[in-house]
Design a protein around this motif. Structure first.
Motif, PDB file in Angstrom:
ATOM      1  N   UNK A  71      -0.361 -11.234  14.021  1.00  0.00           N
ATOM      2  CA  UNK A  71      -1.602 -10.970  12.966  1.00  0.00           C
ATOM      3  C   UNK A  71      -2.904 -10.835  13.478  1.00  0.00           C
ATOM      4  N   UNK A  72      -3.097 -11.804  14.300  1.00  0.00           N
ATOM      5  CA  UNK A  72      -4.519 -11.532  14.911  1.00  0.00           C
ATOM      6  C   UNK A  72      -4.850 -10.479  15.702  1.00  0.00           C
ATOM      7  N   UNK A  73      -3.872  -9.913  16.518  1.00  0.00           N
ATOM      8  CA  UNK A  73      -4.130  -8.915  17.191  1.00  0.00           C
ATOM      9  C   UNK A  73      -3.716  -7.446  16.517  1.00  0.00           C
ATOM     10  N   UNK A  74      -3.207  -7.642  15.317  1.00  0.00           N
ATOM     11  CA  UNK A  74      -3.383  -6.292  14.479  1.00  0.00           C
ATOM     12  C   UNK A  74      -4.561  -6.226  13.816  1.00  0.00           C
ATOM     13  N   UNK A  75      -5.200  -7.505  13.122  1.00  0.00           N
ATOM     14  CA  UNK A  75      -6.401  -7.383  12.680  1.00  0.00           C
ATOM     15  C   UNK A  75      -7.491  -7.055  13.481  1.00  0.00           C
ATOM     16  N   UNK A  76      -7.195  -7.041  14.810  1.00  0.00           N
ATOM     17  CA  UNK A  76      -8.412  -6.543  15.814  1.00  0.00           C
ATOM     18  C   UNK A  76      -8.302  -5.231  15.970  1.00  0.00           C
ATOM     19  N   UNK A  77      -7.245  -4.337  15.576  1.00  0.00           N
ATOM     20  CA  UNK A  77      -7.193  -3.421  15.898  1.00  0.00           C
ATOM     21  C   UNK A  77      -8.213  -2.405  15.104  1.00  0.00           C
ATOM     22  N   UNK A  78      -8.642  -1.042  15.400  1.00  0.00           N
ATOM     23  CA  UNK A  78      -9.339  -0.128  14.803  1.00  0.00           C
ATOM     24  C   UNK A  78      -8.830   0.170  13.365  1.00  0.00           C
ATOM     25  N   UNK A  79      -9.730   0.316  12.642  1.00  0.00           N
ATOM     26  CA  UNK A  79      -9.309   0.515  11.153  1.00  0.00           C
ATOM     27  C   UNK A  79      -7.987   1.476  10.649  1.00  0.00           C
ATOM     28  N   UNK A  80      -8.082   2.779  11.259  1.00  0.00           N
ATOM     29  CA  UNK A  80      -7.021   3.685  11.151  1.00  0.00           C
ATOM     30  C   UNK A  80      -5.684   3.278  11.719  1.00  0.00           C
ATOM     31  N   UNK A  81      -5.757   2.595  12.896  1.00  0.00           N
ATOM     32  CA  UNK A  81      -4.587   2.325  13.561  1.00  0.00           C
ATOM     33  C   UNK A  81      -3.944   1.191  12.875  1.00  0.00           C
ATOM     34  N   UNK A  82      -4.894   0.365  12.454  1.00  0.00           N
ATOM     35  CA  UNK A  82      -4.573  -1.121  11.929  1.00  0.00           C
ATOM     36  C   UNK A  82      -3.522  -0.848  10.478  1.00  0.00           C
ATOM     37  N   UNK A  83      -4.325   0.322   9.844  1.00  0.00           N
ATOM     38  CA  UNK A  83      -3.771   0.651   8.366  1.00  0.00           C
ATOM     39  C   UNK A  83      -2.299   1.246   8.806  1.00  0.00           C
ATOM     40  N   UNK A  84      -2.280   2.172   9.661  1.00  0.00           N
ATOM     41  CA  UNK A  84      -0.830   2.927  10.295  1.00  0.00           C
ATOM     42  C   UNK A  84       0.022   1.767  10.673  1.00  0.00           C
ATOM     43  N   UNK A  85      -0.090   0.698  11.411  1.00  0.00           N
ATOM     44  CA  UNK A  85       0.701  -0.356  11.738  1.00  0.00           C
ATOM     45  C   UNK A  85       1.240  -1.073  10.640  1.00  0.00           C
ATOM     46  N   UNK A  86       0.344  -1.397   9.598  1.00  0.00           N
ATOM     47  CA  UNK A  86       0.495  -2.291   8.603  1.00  0.00           C
ATOM     48  C   UNK A  86       1.476  -1.407   7.499  1.00  0.00           C
ATOM     49  N   UNK A  87       1.226   0.025   7.488  1.00  0.00           N
ATOM     50  CA  UNK A  87       1.966   0.813   6.755  1.00  0.00           C
ATOM     51  C   UNK A  87       3.475   0.924   7.236  1.00  0.00           C
ATOM     52  N   UNK A  88       3.540   0.854   8.402  1.00  0.00           N
ATOM     53  CA  UNK A  88       4.823   1.209   9.101  1.00  0.00           C
ATOM     54  C   UNK A  88       5.729   0.172   9.103  1.00  0.00           C
ATOM     55  N   UNK A  89       5.243  -1.119   9.158  1.00  0.00           N
ATOM     56  CA  UNK A  89       6.145  -2.472   9.176  1.00  0.00           C
ATOM     57  C   UNK A  89       5.908  -3.279   8.087  1.00  0.00           C
ATOM     58  N   UNK A  90       4.926  -3.442   7.269  1.00  0.00           N
ATOM     59  CA  UNK A  90       4.950  -4.106   6.298  1.00  0.00           C
ATOM     60  C   UNK A  90       4.909  -3.423   4.720  1.00  0.00           C
ATOM     61  N   UNK A  91       4.076  -2.480   4.611  1.00  0.00           N
ATOM     62  CA  UNK A  91       4.128  -1.889   3.064  1.00  0.00           C
ATOM     63  C   UNK A  91       5.566  -0.672   3.179  1.00  0.00           C
ATOM     64  N   UNK A  92       5.643  -0.087   4.081  1.00  0.00           N
ATOM     65  CA  UNK A  92       6.890   0.790   4.137  1.00  0.00           C
ATOM     66  C   UNK A  92       6.979   1.405   2.753  1.00  0.00           C
ATOM     67  N   UNK A  93       5.887   2.205   2.217  1.00  0.00           N
ATOM     68  CA  UNK A  93       6.249   2.859   1.266  1.00  0.00           C
ATOM     69  C   UNK A  93       6.195   4.493   1.646  1.00  0.00           C
ATOM     70  N   UNK A  94       5.997   5.615   0.661  1.00  0.00           N
ATOM     71  CA  UNK A  94       5.905   6.579   1.255  1.00  0.00           C
ATOM     72  C   UNK A  94       4.640   6.997   2.167  1.00  0.00           C
ATOM     73  N   UNK A  95       4.909   8.083   3.025  1.00  0.00           N
ATOM     74  CA  UNK A  95       3.828   8.114   3.907  1.00  0.00           C
ATOM     75  C   UNK A  95       2.590   8.935   3.341  1.00  0.00           C
ATOM     76  N   UNK A  96       2.733   9.631   2.468  1.00  0.00           N
ATOM     77  CA  UNK A  96       1.891  10.420   1.718  1.00  0.00           C
ATOM     78  C   UNK A  96       0.652   9.777   1.450  1.00  0.00           C
ATOM     79  N   UNK A  97       0.668   8.742   0.674  1.00  0.00           N
ATOM     80  CA  UNK A  97      -0.667   8.231   0.268  1.00  0.00           C
ATOM     81  C   UNK A  97      -1.528   7.758   1.750  1.00  0.00           C
ATOM     82  N   UNK A  98      -0.943   7.184   2.602  1.00  0.00           N
ATOM     83  CA  UNK A  98      -1.414   6.661   3.856  1.00  0.00           C
ATOM     84  C   UNK A  98      -2.331   7.874   4.592  1.00  0.00           C
ATOM     85  N   UNK A  99      -1.482   8.927   4.733  1.00  0.00           N
ATOM     86  CA  UNK A  99      -2.075  10.002   5.462  1.00  0.00           C
ATOM     87  C   UNK A  99      -3.185  10.489   4.636  1.00  0.00           C
ATOM     88  N   UNK A 100      -2.800  10.738   3.481  1.00  0.00           N
ATOM     89  CA  UNK A 100      -4.126  11.275   2.585  1.00  0.00           C
ATOM     90  C   UNK A 100      -5.235  10.226   2.613  1.00  0.00           C
TER      91      UNK A 100
END
Length: 125
Positions: A71-100
């Motif tokens: 969690x500490x390491x992920x929070x230190x990632x750049x914004x876009x990378x952090x959002x992609x990692x959180x989406x893929x592992x935690x949120x797990x919804x459709x990718x459309x809203x994320x890449x938009x």
């Protein structure tokens, strides 16, 4: 007329990233909030007896200390990378809203996800 879409498997992990993928999956189980129960208060303490007829499911134990490090390491990632990692592992919804929201296409989202995992490996997390 059918539109041709580019299909990307966001669950595919490169061989050298399998270790961090397992740690991120552990982190996701720790981070995920539990589902809220919308049960009538009258049945709040009710427990079904159906569990006795099923074999117990054995789950991997949750490593909370490692999850906190991730969690500490992920929070230190750049914004876009952090959002992609959180989406893929935690949120797990459709990718459309994320890449938009990130202003990229599916390939760009996959690139952010792959690079985010690689950054975590490079930081010796």
């Amino acid at each position: 007329m059918l539109m041709k879409t580019n299909t990307i498997d966001f669950h595919a992990v490169e061989h050298h990233q399998l270790g961090i993928d397992a740690r991120l999956s552990n982190w996701a189980r720790w981070v995920k909030p539990g589902k809220q129960s919308w049960v009538n208060p009258m049945f709040a303490q009710y427990r079904s007896k159906a569990w006795q007829w099923h074999r117990p499911e054995i789950h991997d134990p949750l490593d909370t200390l490692d999850a906190m490090k991730i969690e500490k390491a992920v929070s230190g990632l750049p914004d876009r990378h952090r959002a992609a990692v959180r989406w893929a592992y935690v949120i797990q919804c459709s990718p459309a809203p994320v890449f938009r929201a990130l202003g990229v296409n599916r390939d760009g989202l996959m690139l952010y996800l792959r690079d985010g995992r690689q950054m975590l490996i490079n930081r010796n997390t």
